[in-house]
Design an enzyme around this catalytic site. Structure first.
Site, PDB file in Angstrom:
ATOM      1  N   ARG A 176       0.823  -1.213   0.000  1.00 15.44           N
ATOM      2  CA  ARG A 176       0.000   0.000   0.000  1.00 15.44           C
ATOM      3  C   ARG A 176       0.859   1.266   0.000  1.00 15.44           C
ATOM      4  O   ARG A 176       0.496   2.266  -0.630  1.00 15.44           O
ATOM      5  CB  ARG A 176      -0.915  -0.022   1.224  1.00 15.44           C
ATOM      6  CG  ARG A 176      -1.941   1.102   1.296  1.00 15.44           C
ATOM      7  CD  ARG A 176      -2.949   0.811   2.392  1.00 15.44           C
ATOM      8  NE  ARG A 176      -3.986   1.827   2.487  1.00 15.44           N
ATOM      9  CZ  ARG A 176      -4.015   2.780   3.431  1.00 15.44           C
ATOM     10  NH1 ARG A 176      -3.066   2.823   4.354  1.00 15.44           N
ATOM     11  NH2 ARG A 176      -5.000   3.659   3.459  1.00 15.44           N
ATOM     12  N   HIS A 204       0.344   4.429  -2.592  1.00 11.32           N
ATOM     13  CA  HIS A 204       0.051   5.786  -2.124  1.00 11.32           C
ATOM     14  C   HIS A 204       1.178   6.757  -2.433  1.00 11.32           C
ATOM     15  O   HIS A 204       0.953   7.963  -2.539  1.00 11.32           O
ATOM     16  CB  HIS A 204      -0.275   5.767  -0.633  1.00 11.32           C
ATOM     17  CG  HIS A 204      -1.653   5.271  -0.344  1.00 11.32           C
ATOM     18  ND1 HIS A 204      -2.403   5.713   0.730  1.00 11.32           N
ATOM     19  CD2 HIS A 204      -2.442   4.383  -0.995  1.00 11.32           C
ATOM     20  CE1 HIS A 204      -3.585   5.105   0.728  1.00 11.32           C
ATOM     21  NE2 HIS A 204      -3.626   4.284  -0.314  1.00 11.32           N
ATOM     22  N   SER A 260       8.020  10.477  -1.740  1.00 10.78           N
ATOM     23  CA  SER A 260       7.562  11.673  -1.012  1.00 10.78           C
ATOM     24  C   SER A 260       6.723  11.285   0.201  1.00 10.78           C
ATOM     25  O   SER A 260       6.726  11.989   1.219  1.00 10.78           O
ATOM     26  CB  SER A 260       6.767  12.590  -1.942  1.00 10.78           C
ATOM     27  OG  SER A 260       5.634  11.913  -2.488  1.00 10.78           O
ATOM     28  N   GLU A 285       2.855  13.994   3.736  1.00  5.86           N
ATOM     29  CA  GLU A 285       1.746  13.238   3.165  1.00  5.86           C
ATOM     30  C   GLU A 285       1.221  12.190   4.145  1.00  5.86           C
ATOM     31  O   GLU A 285       0.105  11.681   3.990  1.00  5.86           O
ATOM     32  CB  GLU A 285       2.197  12.561   1.859  1.00  5.86           C
ATOM     33  CG  GLU A 285       2.506  13.560   0.759  1.00  5.86           C
ATOM     34  CD  GLU A 285       3.194  12.929  -0.448  1.00  5.86           C
ATOM     35  OE1 GLU A 285       3.090  11.693  -0.629  1.00  5.86           O
ATOM     36  OE2 GLU A 285       3.843  13.671  -1.208  1.00  5.86           O
ATOM     37  N   ASN A 338      -3.853   8.559   4.510  1.00  7.35           N
ATOM     38  CA  ASN A 338      -2.703   7.945   5.171  1.00  7.35           C
ATOM     39  C   ASN A 338      -2.705   8.040   6.693  1.00  7.35           C
ATOM     40  O   ASN A 338      -2.174   7.146   7.370  1.00  7.35           O
ATOM     41  CB  ASN A 338      -1.406   8.595   4.653  1.00  7.35           C
ATOM     42  CG  ASN A 338      -1.199   8.388   3.171  1.00  7.35           C
ATOM     43  OD1 ASN A 338      -1.473   7.324   2.629  1.00  7.35           O
ATOM     44  ND2 ASN A 338      -0.725   9.425   2.487  1.00  7.35           N
ATOM     45  N   HIS A 391      -6.274  -5.694  -3.004  1.00  3.76           N
ATOM     46  CA  HIS A 391      -7.150  -5.840  -1.835  1.00  3.76           C
ATOM     47  C   HIS A 391      -7.471  -7.304  -1.539  1.00  3.76           C
ATOM     48  O   HIS A 391      -8.271  -7.586  -0.654  1.00  3.76           O
ATOM     49  CB  HIS A 391      -8.431  -5.027  -2.021  1.00  3.76           C
ATOM     50  CG  HIS A 391      -8.236  -3.564  -1.825  1.00  3.76           C
ATOM     51  ND1 HIS A 391      -9.250  -2.635  -1.959  1.00  3.76           N
ATOM     52  CD2 HIS A 391      -7.117  -2.846  -1.526  1.00  3.76           C
ATOM     53  CE1 HIS A 391      -8.777  -1.419  -1.743  1.00  3.76           C
ATOM     54  NE2 HIS A 391      -7.483  -1.521  -1.478  1.00  3.76           N
ATOM     55  N   THR A 402      -9.290 -14.364   2.687  1.00  2.00           N
ATOM     56  CA  THR A 402      -7.913 -14.855   2.876  1.00  2.00           C
ATOM     57  C   THR A 402      -6.950 -13.673   2.815  1.00  2.00           C
ATOM     58  O   THR A 402      -6.193 -13.530   1.846  1.00  2.00           O
ATOM     59  CB  THR A 402      -7.554 -15.891   1.793  1.00  2.00           C
ATOM     60  OG1 THR A 402      -7.807 -15.307   0.494  1.00  2.00           O
ATOM     61  CG2 THR A 402      -8.407 -17.147   1.943  1.00  2.00           C
TER      62      THR A 402
END
Length: 319
Positions: free
Chosen positions: A62, A66, A76, A88, A94, A194, A242
């Site tokens: 992730r 992002h 960044s 950020e 976040n 996901h 799962t």
């Protein structure tokens, strides 16, 4: 004499152009000579972190997403707040949810040690750690393009506006990905990430309590047990059955109206991405191939190369 001088200048300019092109191109072999042990070191630290906590694989993946969606894959996201940096990390997508920064710090420390100097950028560490996390959780591998450099700035505002929201409808999701040079197939394939990890109650509460047209009633009831109507915002639920294995359960969920996030279910809601979801649900190999291709494509979003940016000494701070 003038002609000879002109030809010499032409040749010099051509050499400079070739050098500039070479320095601005990412390559999977970038560290082969610079630091041959860099990638094996990253892999070792990632595997150890995922072994300690399998959820960490989803978290590291992730971070790369992002980061890339905010002005390109330039690390960044890793910058802490300072007088000149509005981090950020404090942006809505976040804050209190992005995690794994300490693993990136460990990777950076150990890679710099084996390289004998800070040769590997934090942006490349994020890209490789994302790949190694997927592999550690049973997913596909791919050649990570390397040679990114790190930004000297961050944008909390862009993080708030450019990172796709879990509350978005399909047209908005398509537009967000299109803005990054990614198409609908990339949207569905990358959303397949996901298949790993968990989501906080605050981002799916409205779906399980207020959406009825495209959610399985029994599934909604099950999720309410861990996500009350008020409170418990940080309570976690798995994004698919799962959450520690890279498989196609995510797409099976969508087909059965069991997408946890509103944005997830939008991928299978009578729109233009339905057929892609059905295809991935019936063919894991196709999903794996497309996911790997889309990860490479995403990793190529506006990288800093050559003399742009810097290789940070500490991923949390500008040199």
């Amino acid at each position: 004499m003038a002609s000879s001088s002109g030809c010499y200048l032409c040749g010099l300019l051509l050499l400079l152009a070739i050098a500039a092109t070479a320095s601005s191109t990412l390559s999977p072999s970038y560290y082969d000579q610079v630091c041959p042990n860099a990638l094996t070191t990253i892999k070792r630290v990632v595997e150890a972190a995922v072994s300690r906590e399998r959820r960490m694989g989803a978290s590291l993946l992730r971070l790369h997403f992002h980061d890339c969606f905010v002005n390109g894959c330039d690390a960044s996201l890793l910058l802490d707040s300072s007088p000149s940096i509005d981090s950020e990390k404090n942006a809505a997508p976040n804050v209190n949810s992005a995690r794994g920064f300490e693993v990136i710090d460990q990777i950076k420390s150990e890679v710099d040690e084996v390289c004998g100097r800070p040769a590997v950028s934090c942006a490349d560490i994020l890209a490789v750690a994302a790949r190694d996390s997927v592999v550690a959780l049973g997913g596909p591998t791919w050649e990570v393009q390397l040679g990114r450099r790190d930004s000297t700035s961050a944008s909390r505002t862009m993080a708030d506006t450019d990172i796709p929201s879990p509350f978005m409808d399909l047209p908005a999701l398509i537009e967000k990905f299109k803005n990054q040079g990614l198409d609908e197939e990339d949207l569905v394939a990358l959303s397949g990430a996901h298949t790993l990890g968990f989501a906080q109650c605050r981002v799916f509460r409205n779906r399980i309590y207020n959406e009825s047209n495209d959610i399985d009633p029994e599934f909604a009831e099950q999720r309410r047990s861990s996500c009350p109507g008020t409170g418990g915002d940080a309570n976690l639920s798995p994004l698919d059955p799962t959450p520690a294995y890279f498989d196609i359960s995510y797409f099976t969920n969508l087909k059965n109206n069991k997408g946890l996030l509103h944005s997830d279910q939008q991928l299978f809601s009578g729109g233009s991405t339905d057929e892609i979801v059905l295809s991935y649900n019936s063919d894991a190999e196709e999903f794996w191939e497309d996911f790997a291709e889309s990860m490479v494509k995403m990793g190529n979003i506006k990288p800093l190369t050559g003399n742009q940016g810097q290789v940070r000494l500490n991923c949390r701070n500008v040199n």
